[in-house]
Structures are given as C-alpha cells and as structure tokens.
Design an enzyme around this catalytic site. Structure first.
Site, PDB file in Angstrom:
ATOM      1  N   SER A 167      46.495  92.620  35.187  1.00 46.07           N
ATOM      2  CA  SER A 167      47.267  91.469  35.660  1.00 46.07           C
ATOM      3  C   SER A 167      46.624  90.134  35.329  1.00 46.07           C
ATOM      4  CB  SER A 167      47.502  91.614  37.155  1.00 46.07           C
ATOM      5  OG  SER A 167      48.077  92.871  37.384  1.00 46.07           O
TER       6      SER A 167
ATOM      7  N   ARG B  40      42.346 100.015  41.374  1.00 47.90           N
ATOM      8  CA  ARG B  40      42.818 101.324  41.811  1.00 47.90           C
ATOM      9  C   ARG B  40      43.116 102.234  40.641  1.00 47.90           C
ATOM     10  NH1 ARG B  40      47.670 101.455  45.394  1.00 47.90           N
ATOM     11  NH2 ARG B  40      48.540 100.401  43.590  1.00 47.90           N
TER      12      ARG B  40
ATOM     13  N   ASP C 141      51.267  93.025  36.602  1.00 43.50           N
ATOM     14  CA  ASP C 141      51.675  93.497  37.938  1.00 43.50           C
ATOM     15  C   ASP C 141      53.084  93.045  38.331  1.00 43.50           C
ATOM     16  OD1 ASP C 141      50.781  90.879  38.162  1.00 43.50           O
ATOM     17  OD2 ASP C 141      49.462  91.218  39.870  1.00 43.50           O
TER      18      ASP C 141
END
Ligand code: BGC
Length: 469
Positions: A155, A91, A209
């Site tokens: 992440s 994203r 994350d």
C-alpha cells in the site's frame, strides 16, 4: 451530536477572553461549506490532470492505473496466499475461495511486527523479513511444499505496467527502506524468496489496499466501484473509463485507478488552506512537502497536528499554566488513538486528564476542555477534507456516465474511519452536501485489503487458466 453540544456548552463556560483567544488560533481549521466546495473543485481538476498523458507530470494526484479491469464474478475458486504490507500491521493470509454458489471465503492470518529499524533500514533486509514471515506462516500451515498463487497488497504509490510488476514511486507512512524506490517490488520479493530456497511461490498480483478493499466489498455489493482507506495513511481508488485513462493503451471498458490522493496539494494547490500547524508537521516529517492532503487527514499525522497546537497554545500561556512537559516535546507522542478516546469521553473529561497526565502534563478542567476542543476541530476538518475528495470522485464517475443521478457504494477500511466516534458521520455529511446528485453508501470492509488481493489473484488465475484451454 449530544457530545458536541456538551462540548460547546463546556467551551462556552471557559473565560470569555480565553475562549476567544483559542478560537482565534483554531479559526483557520474550521472550514466553511464554500471552502469545502472549492477544495472539492480543485480536487476534481487535479484528477483530470492526473489522467491526461500531457498533464500528468504536473498533477499532484497521480491517478495510477492498476490493471485491475474486472471485479470477481463469483466463479473464482482455489487456495491463495496474501501479503499485506502498509497499514498498522504486516499480515500474511491464506484465503480459500469456493465456487459453491455461496461465495464462501475462508481466511486464516497471522500478524507480524515490522520493527522500526526495518522500516528505515535496507530494502534487502525488509524483503528478507517478509520472506521469513511467509516461510514461518507456510510452515505453520504445513503448505511449504505447495507453489500457491500469491497476491501482494503493497500500500504505497506504485507505477504498474501489468498486474505483477509494481515500481515503488516513493515511500509513505513512516517507511523509508533504502534501495526500494524506483524498483519493482515483485522482483525484490522473488529475489528474497529465491535466496532462501526453502519454498516457492507464484506471485500473480500486486494490489493497493484501496483496490483490495473495493474488490472485497464489490464481491458482496456490485454497486461498489470506489475504495477508500482512512487509517495510518489515506487514499482512494475507483473505476474509470478506459478512454479517459490516457496512460494506458485502449479505449474499451474500465480500469481501476489508484488515485494516490494523499499527494493532493503537493503542487501547492492546498497552500491557502494549510495552517502553520500543518506546515510544522510537514516540515518535521520524514518526507517534507510530500503527501500534504494525507498529512491533514490520516492517523499517522492527526495526533502530531494536535501536539503542535498544544505546544503553541502552551507557549502563548493558554494551556498548562504555560509549562510544556518534556514528553510533549517528543514527536509522535500524541497518538491519533487519543483523539478517538478523548472524543468518546462524553461527560467527565476523565480520559482527557489521564491522557494528559500520561504526557506529563498537569491539567486543570479548563485545560481539558481546550484540549478536547482542539481534538474535535482537527478530526472534524480531517473528515470534511476527506469528504470533499470523495465528493469529487463520485461526481467524476457520475459525469463520466452522463447520469442525472448516480447511486454508488464506497468500500471503506482503516482504523481512523472505524474507531473515531464522529469521523464517519462528518465525512458522510460532507459528501452528501457536496455531491447532492449522488447517493453514496459506505460499506465497511473486514480484512478488506488481504482478502481483496486474494480475490484479484483468483480472477487473474481464472482468466489465465481460461487462456490456456
Ligand atoms: C499510500 C497509499 C495507501 C494509503 C492507505 C498512503 O500513504 O501512499 O498507497 O493506499 O496510504 O494505506
């Protein structure tokens, strides 16, 4: 509760000898409180090892310093970009943080696919694709002319020496792009952007994350000092005393530690609890021997454990009249979301049958009951293992602070935690049992990782600007 009771009743209706045989093979997956306590204790010891400079090399939990020292104080403001790579989707986000007393955060985001061949192709191609998505997002928002500060949620396990340098230790969760392990991902991203030459960006921070999630929840709840992800992968972070972080100079204050807890057990310390099914999943994975705890807990792997059990049971004549369909032989065909769907199906076992049909399996009612039991046992064990790790984390913070009783909030994100009907309840119950001196609240974060990266970037910009005056 009702659902599990019903399942127990259904299971009891199976032919006695059949139920006994099923139970015999699932037995090692049912963890007693004593076993969970033992796992939690081992976890605590490995955390200590990971923090120590001399012992770190032999620890499986690497306890990576993140260089995030302070949480947002609410005075941050500005416009930021975030990239979020490493979960179900990739994203790009624009985050506006306003210091108007109401702690307002506005976000717009766009999801982009990362095709499988890019996940396993060359690193240069992967970073070109990321830069391309960023360009298209900026174009859409008409902000290509601005040089905005960016936080990169990446992440995967990374060695950081400062906030904006992050060296990938190893890939996880199905990624295997060549030429990235051992390299600084900020440099790779800067290079891809420079090569295009159509926009510029100020990369301020790389964030895991878990850290993004902790930050996002910490913005609203100051007791939030732990971040947890149970999605495609699993991991946790927490605020550790600097004096215990031997890998970084300085004794003052605290630093957020990215535990990379998915690697717990890679030194063999979980071997006595791993079953033949765990070993099979590990052996056939992209990274054999790595991320052993994650492979027992997270969404990327639970479906695969179930698939291995179903094949084993079918070969023993316990399921599907001994016939294995071609589809069931395909790796990863049993998606972890099936576990959530199957366990949400309370009465009619209709979901179970239709999922099995989709896998080319002709199932009887007994088959459905057994499959449902397998899914329940695998998910319950995952939640308990996760709880055992979390209990070790909160106990460590309590002991650090010399408290008899400790109240803390854990910021959580991840599809498995959010979508599975029982995972969260079982995990919470396990933490309560194993860490009775801690009162742990769990706060679900919405869009935690991308928003958190922007908040960390905002804090860094605030500190940077203060230093310039
Ligand atoms: C990665 C972690 C990440 C976790 C959750 C693991 O596979 O190694 O860095 O936090 O997945 O996304």
């Amino acid at each position: 509760m009702i659902a599990s009771h019903l399942l127990a009743c259904l299971f009891a209706e199976l032919r006695h000898d059949q139920a006994q045989r099923v139970d015999k093979y699932l037995y090692h997956m049912r963890l007693s409180d004593e076993t969970l306590q033992e796992i939690s204790d081992r976890f605590g010891k490995d955390m200590e090892k990971g923090l120590g400079a001399d012992t770190n090399p032999t620890a499986s939990v690497k306890m990576l310093p993140t260089f995030v020292r302070s949480t947002p104080d609410g005075t941050e403001e500005g416009e930021f970009l975030s990239l979020d790579l490493g979960g179900t989707n990739f994203r790009v986000l624009r985050v506006k943080v306003a210091d108007n007393g109401s702690k307002k955060v506005e976000m717009e985001n766009q999801i982009y696919a990362i095709p499988e061949d890019l996940m396993r192709g060359s690193g240069a191609q992967l970073f070109d694709h990321i830069a391309e998505c960023l360009a298209s997002f900026m174009e859409q928002l008409q902000i290509k002319e601005k040089k905005l500060p960016l936080g990169f949620t990446f992440s995967f396990p990374c060695y950081q020496t400062k906030l904006d340098e992050s060296i990938l230790v190893n890939w996880t969760k199905g990624f295997k792009s060549s030429g990235v392990e051992g390299r600084d991902v900020v440099s790779l991203l800067r290079k891809a952007i420079r090569k295009r030459g159509d926009f510029d960006i100020d990369i301020v921070a790389v964030v895991n994350d878990t850290v993004g999630t902790m930050m996002t929840c910490g913005y609203d709840d100051h007791n939030c000092e732990v971040g947890l992800i149970v999605g495609t992968g699993s991991n946790a972070c927490y605020m550790e005393e600097m004096k215990n972080v031997e890998l970084v100079e300085g004794d003052e204050g605290r630093m957020c530690i990215n535990m990379e807890w998915g690697a717990f057990g890679d030194n063999g310390c979980l071997d006595d609890f791993r079953t033949e099914f765990d070993v099979a999943v590990d052996d056939n994975s992209l990274y054999p021997g790595k991320q052993r705890y994650e492979k027992m807990i997270s969404g990327k792997y639970l479906g695969e454990i179930v698939r291995n059990i179903l094949i084993n049971f079918t070969k023993r004549g316990l399921l599907f009249r001994g016939r294995i369909s071609e589809r069931l032989k395909t790796q990863d065909i049993f998606e972890t979301k099936f576990l959530s769907q199957i366990e949400s199906d309370r009465l009619a076992l209709l979901q179970v049958r239709s999922i099995l049909q989709h896998l080319g399996l002709e199932s009887t009612c007994d088959d459905s009951i057994i499959v449902k039991e397998v899914c329940a046992v695998v998910a319950r064990r995952a939640a308990q293992l996760c709880g055992a790790g979390m209990a070790a984390v909160v106990e460590k913070i309590r002991e650090n602070r010399g408290l008899d009783f400790f109240r803390v909030t854990v910021g959580v994100d991840g599809t498995l935690y959010k979508l599975h009907p029982h995972f969260s309840a079982v995990m919470h119950e396990t933490v309560r049992k194993l860490a009775p001196k801690c009162e742990v609240s769990f706060l679900q974060s919405e869009d935690g990782s991308g928003k958190g990266a922007a908040l960390i970037t905002a804090v860094a910009c605030r500190i940077r600007e203060a230093g310039q005056h």
